[in-house]
Design a protein around this motif. Structure first.
Motif, PDB file in Angstrom:
ATOM      1  N   THR A   1       0.832  -1.206   0.000  1.00 13.74           N
ATOM      2  CA  THR A   1       0.000   0.000   0.000  1.00 13.74           C
ATOM      3  C   THR A   1       0.863   1.250   0.000  1.00 13.74           C
ATOM      4  O   THR A   1       0.600   2.198  -0.740  1.00 13.74           O
ATOM      5  CB  THR A   1      -0.947   0.004   1.220  1.00 13.74           C
ATOM      6  N   LYS A   2       1.917   1.255   0.795  1.00 13.49           N
ATOM      7  CA  LYS A   2       2.775   2.432   0.921  1.00 13.49           C
ATOM      8  C   LYS A   2       3.647   2.662  -0.314  1.00 13.49           C
ATOM      9  O   LYS A   2       3.750   3.782  -0.812  1.00 13.49           O
ATOM     10  CB  LYS A   2       3.665   2.291   2.161  1.00 13.49           C
ATOM     11  N   GLN A   3       4.286   1.601  -0.803  1.00 10.49           N
ATOM     12  CA  GLN A   3       5.268   1.742  -1.874  1.00 10.49           C
ATOM     13  C   GLN A   3       4.735   1.429  -3.265  1.00 10.49           C
ATOM     14  O   GLN A   3       5.332   1.822  -4.254  1.00 10.49           O
ATOM     15  CB  GLN A   3       6.454   0.788  -1.621  1.00 10.49           C
ATOM     16  N   GLY A   4       3.666   0.625  -3.333  1.00 10.30           N
ATOM     17  CA  GLY A   4       3.178   0.159  -4.618  1.00 10.30           C
ATOM     18  C   GLY A   4       3.818  -1.140  -5.043  1.00 10.30           C
ATOM     19  O   GLY A   4       3.545  -1.667  -6.115  1.00 10.30           O
ATOM     20  N   TYR A   5       4.664  -1.690  -4.205  1.00 10.53           N
ATOM     21  CA  TYR A   5       5.305  -2.982  -4.453  1.00 10.53           C
ATOM     22  C   TYR A   5       5.789  -3.545  -3.123  1.00 10.53           C
ATOM     23  O   TYR A   5       5.882  -2.830  -2.132  1.00 10.53           O
ATOM     24  CB  TYR A   5       6.483  -2.861  -5.427  1.00 10.53           C
ATOM     25  N   VAL A   6       6.102  -4.832  -3.132  1.00 12.10           N
ATOM     26  CA  VAL A   6       6.667  -5.489  -1.957  1.00 12.10           C
ATOM     27  C   VAL A   6       8.129  -5.771  -2.266  1.00 12.10           C
ATOM     28  O   VAL A   6       8.461  -6.388  -3.278  1.00 12.10           O
ATOM     29  CB  VAL A   6       5.926  -6.801  -1.630  1.00 12.10           C
ATOM     30  N   SER A   7       8.990  -5.324  -1.401  1.00 12.98           N
ATOM     31  CA  SER A   7      10.430  -5.474  -1.576  1.00 12.98           C
ATOM     32  C   SER A   7      10.859  -6.931  -1.475  1.00 12.98           C
ATOM     33  O   SER A   7      10.279  -7.714  -0.739  1.00 12.98           O
ATOM     34  CB  SER A   7      11.144  -4.652  -0.495  1.00 12.98           C
ATOM     35  N   SER A   8      11.901  -7.263  -2.209  1.00 14.16           N
ATOM     36  CA  SER A   8      12.498  -8.603  -2.126  1.00 14.16           C
ATOM     37  C   SER A   8      13.812  -8.575  -1.355  1.00 14.16           C
ATOM     38  O   SER A   8      14.618  -9.493  -1.463  1.00 14.16           O
ATOM     39  CB  SER A   8      12.747  -9.155  -3.533  1.00 14.16           C
ATOM     40  N   GLU A   9      14.020  -7.519  -0.578  1.00 13.10           N
ATOM     41  CA  GLU A   9      15.261  -7.387   0.174  1.00 13.10           C
ATOM     42  C   GLU A   9      15.442  -8.529   1.158  1.00 13.10           C
ATOM     43  O   GLU A   9      14.496  -9.008   1.762  1.00 13.10           O
ATOM     44  CB  GLU A   9      15.268  -6.067   0.951  1.00 13.10           C
ATOM     45  N   THR A  10      16.690  -8.930   1.338  1.00 12.99           N
ATOM     46  CA  THR A  10      17.032  -9.974   2.292  1.00 12.99           C
ATOM     47  C   THR A  10      16.625  -9.536   3.696  1.00 12.99           C
ATOM     48  O   THR A  10      16.780  -8.387   4.067  1.00 12.99           O
ATOM     49  CB  THR A  10      18.548 -10.252   2.261  1.00 12.99           C
TER      50      THR A  10
ATOM     51  N   THR B   1       3.701  -8.816  -4.917  1.00  8.11           N
ATOM     52  CA  THR B   1       3.304  -7.602  -5.634  1.00  8.11           C
ATOM     53  C   THR B   1       2.318  -7.927  -6.749  1.00  8.11           C
ATOM     54  O   THR B   1       1.274  -7.277  -6.875  1.00  8.11           O
ATOM     55  CB  THR B   1       4.544  -6.889  -6.215  1.00  8.11           C
ATOM     56  N   LEU B   2       2.638  -8.927  -7.548  1.00 10.03           N
ATOM     57  CA  LEU B   2       1.755  -9.282  -8.660  1.00 10.03           C
ATOM     58  C   LEU B   2       0.418  -9.826  -8.178  1.00 10.03           C
ATOM     59  O   LEU B   2      -0.627  -9.506  -8.754  1.00 10.03           O
ATOM     60  CB  LEU B   2       2.449 -10.281  -9.579  1.00 10.03           C
ATOM     61  N   GLU B   3       0.437 -10.631  -7.135  1.00 12.34           N
ATOM     62  CA  GLU B   3      -0.821 -11.158  -6.615  1.00 12.34           C
ATOM     63  C   GLU B   3      -1.678 -10.055  -6.005  1.00 12.34           C
ATOM     64  O   GLU B   3      -2.885 -10.006  -6.234  1.00 12.34           O
ATOM     65  CB  GLU B   3      -0.555 -12.282  -5.621  1.00 12.34           C
ATOM     66  N   PHE B   4      -1.063  -9.164  -5.247  1.00 13.86           N
ATOM     67  CA  PHE B   4      -1.828  -8.047  -4.676  1.00 13.86           C
ATOM     68  C   PHE B   4      -2.384  -7.152  -5.781  1.00 13.86           C
ATOM     69  O   PHE B   4      -3.520  -6.677  -5.696  1.00 13.86           O
ATOM     70  CB  PHE B   4      -0.965  -7.217  -3.730  1.00 13.86           C
ATOM     71  N   ALA B   5      -1.589  -6.916  -6.825  1.00  7.92           N
ATOM     72  CA  ALA B   5      -2.046  -6.072  -7.934  1.00  7.92           C
ATOM     73  C   ALA B   5      -3.236  -6.712  -8.644  1.00  7.92           C
ATOM     74  O   ALA B   5      -4.209  -6.027  -8.985  1.00  7.92           O
ATOM     75  CB  ALA B   5      -0.904  -5.818  -8.914  1.00  7.92           C
ATOM     76  N   PHE B   6      -3.174  -8.009  -8.861  1.00  7.90           N
ATOM     77  CA  PHE B   6      -4.302  -8.697  -9.498  1.00  7.90           C
ATOM     78  C   PHE B   6      -5.546  -8.623  -8.621  1.00  7.90           C
ATOM     79  O   PHE B   6      -6.647  -8.346  -9.104  1.00  7.90           O
ATOM     80  CB  PHE B   6      -3.948 -10.155  -9.801  1.00  7.90           C
ATOM     81  N   ASP B   7      -5.366  -8.868  -7.328  1.00  7.60           N
ATOM     82  CA  ASP B   7      -6.498  -8.778  -6.406  1.00  7.60           C
ATOM     83  C   ASP B   7      -7.086  -7.371  -6.408  1.00  7.60           C
ATOM     84  O   ASP B   7      -8.306  -7.197  -6.404  1.00  7.60           O
ATOM     85  CB  ASP B   7      -6.073  -9.202  -4.999  1.00  7.60           C
ATOM     86  N   ASP B   8      -6.231  -6.351  -6.430  1.00 10.72           N
ATOM     87  CA  ASP B   8      -6.715  -4.967  -6.495  1.00 10.72           C
ATOM     88  C   ASP B   8      -7.502  -4.717  -7.771  1.00 10.72           C
ATOM     89  O   ASP B   8      -8.539  -4.047  -7.757  1.00 10.72           O
ATOM     90  CB  ASP B   8      -5.550  -3.977  -6.414  1.00 10.72           C
TER      91      ASP B   8
ATOM     92  N   ALA C   1      -3.569  -1.148  -8.530  1.00 12.78           N
ATOM     93  CA  ALA C   1      -3.203  -2.308  -9.332  1.00 12.78           C
ATOM     94  C   ALA C   1      -2.113  -1.983 -10.346  1.00 12.78           C
ATOM     95  O   ALA C   1      -1.398  -2.875 -10.786  1.00 12.78           O
ATOM     96  CB  ALA C   1      -4.427  -2.865 -10.044  1.00 12.78           C
ATOM     97  N   GLN C   2      -1.951  -0.716 -10.708  1.00 14.01           N
ATOM     98  CA  GLN C   2      -0.974  -0.333 -11.717  1.00 14.01           C
ATOM     99  C   GLN C   2       0.287   0.300 -11.133  1.00 14.01           C
ATOM    100  O   GLN C   2       1.221   0.591 -11.885  1.00 14.01           O
ATOM    101  CB  GLN C   2      -1.615   0.647 -12.693  1.00 14.01           C
ATOM    102  N   LYS C   3       0.353   0.474  -9.832  1.00 15.51           N
ATOM    103  CA  LYS C   3       1.510   1.132  -9.235  1.00 15.51           C
ATOM    104  C   LYS C   3       2.821   0.414  -9.533  1.00 15.51           C
ATOM    105  O   LYS C   3       3.822   1.060  -9.838  1.00 15.51           O
ATOM    106  CB  LYS C   3       1.341   1.241  -7.712  1.00 15.51           C
ATOM    107  N   PHE C   4       2.828  -0.890  -9.425  1.00  8.45           N
ATOM    108  CA  PHE C   4       4.078  -1.629  -9.632  1.00  8.45           C
ATOM    109  C   PHE C   4       4.579  -1.436 -11.055  1.00  8.45           C
ATOM    110  O   PHE C   4       5.767  -1.341 -11.305  1.00  8.45           O
ATOM    111  CB  PHE C   4       3.906  -3.113  -9.321  1.00  8.45           C
ATOM    112  N   TYR C   5       3.662  -1.374 -12.006  1.00  8.01           N
ATOM    113  CA  TYR C   5       4.028  -1.238 -13.415  1.00  8.01           C
ATOM    114  C   TYR C   5       4.668   0.114 -13.698  1.00  8.01           C
ATOM    115  O   TYR C   5       5.616   0.220 -14.452  1.00  8.01           O
ATOM    116  CB  TYR C   5       2.787  -1.448 -14.276  1.00  8.01           C
ATOM    117  N   LYS C   6       4.161   1.139 -13.060  1.00  8.34           N
ATOM    118  CA  LYS C   6       4.639   2.492 -13.292  1.00  8.34           C
ATOM    119  C   LYS C   6       6.039   2.726 -12.720  1.00  8.34           C
ATOM    120  O   LYS C   6       6.668   3.707 -13.023  1.00  8.34           O
ATOM    121  CB  LYS C   6       3.657   3.506 -12.721  1.00  8.34           C
ATOM    122  N   ARG C   7       6.514   1.807 -11.904  1.00 11.04           N
ATOM    123  CA  ARG C   7       7.844   1.956 -11.302  1.00 11.04           C
ATOM    124  C   ARG C   7       8.939   1.609 -12.292  1.00 11.04           C
ATOM    125  O   ARG C   7      10.087   1.921 -12.073  1.00 11.04           O
ATOM    126  CB  ARG C   7       7.965   1.068 -10.067  1.00 11.04           C
TER     127      ARG C   7
END
Length: 112
Positions: free
Chosen positions: A56-65, A75-82, A105-111
């Motif tokens: 919600t905050k970033q528009g994606y979920v980080s894959s950081e260790t 990220t993709l699953e949340f975007a599809f659900d949205d 749903a489009q936030k991740f794409y715009k990054r």
């Protein structure tokens, strides 16, 4: 979530009751309170569990260790659900909710 023997298997990491409900409504199933379902769908999407607050905050979920795995998949699953929530909102004549969730749903794409 996909549980097996009371344990989360780590698959189906979104909240996929949402597309099932939206699909049923789109196909003409009306044996339930669709507005109440949309309220529940929205509340689930806005929850802070399962790293949804990060999405919600970033528009994606980080894959950081150290933050857990599956950032891209989440990220993709949340975007599809949205997107599905946006479709349900559109079908119910709720333009503000539709706009909010289509934008989410489009936030991740715009990054990229």
């Amino acid at each position: 979530m996909w549980a097996l023997a009371s344990y989360d298997t780590g698959t189906m990491i979104g909240y996929h009751a949402v597309p099932v409900i939206a699909d049923a409504y789109a196909k003409g199933f009306r044996g339930f309170d669709a507005n109440l379902a949309l309220t529940a769908m929205r509340a689930t999407a806005m929850d802070s569990r399962n790293r949804q607050d990060e999405y919600t905050k970033q528009g994606y979920v980080s894959s950081e260790t150290g933050k857990g795995c599956g950032g891209t998949a989440r990220t993709l699953e949340f975007a599809f659900d949205d997107w599905c929530i946006g479709q349900m909102a559109a079908a119910l004549g709720r333009p503000k909710t539709r706009a909010l969730f289509n934008q989410r749903a489009q936030k991740f794409y715009k990054r990229f």
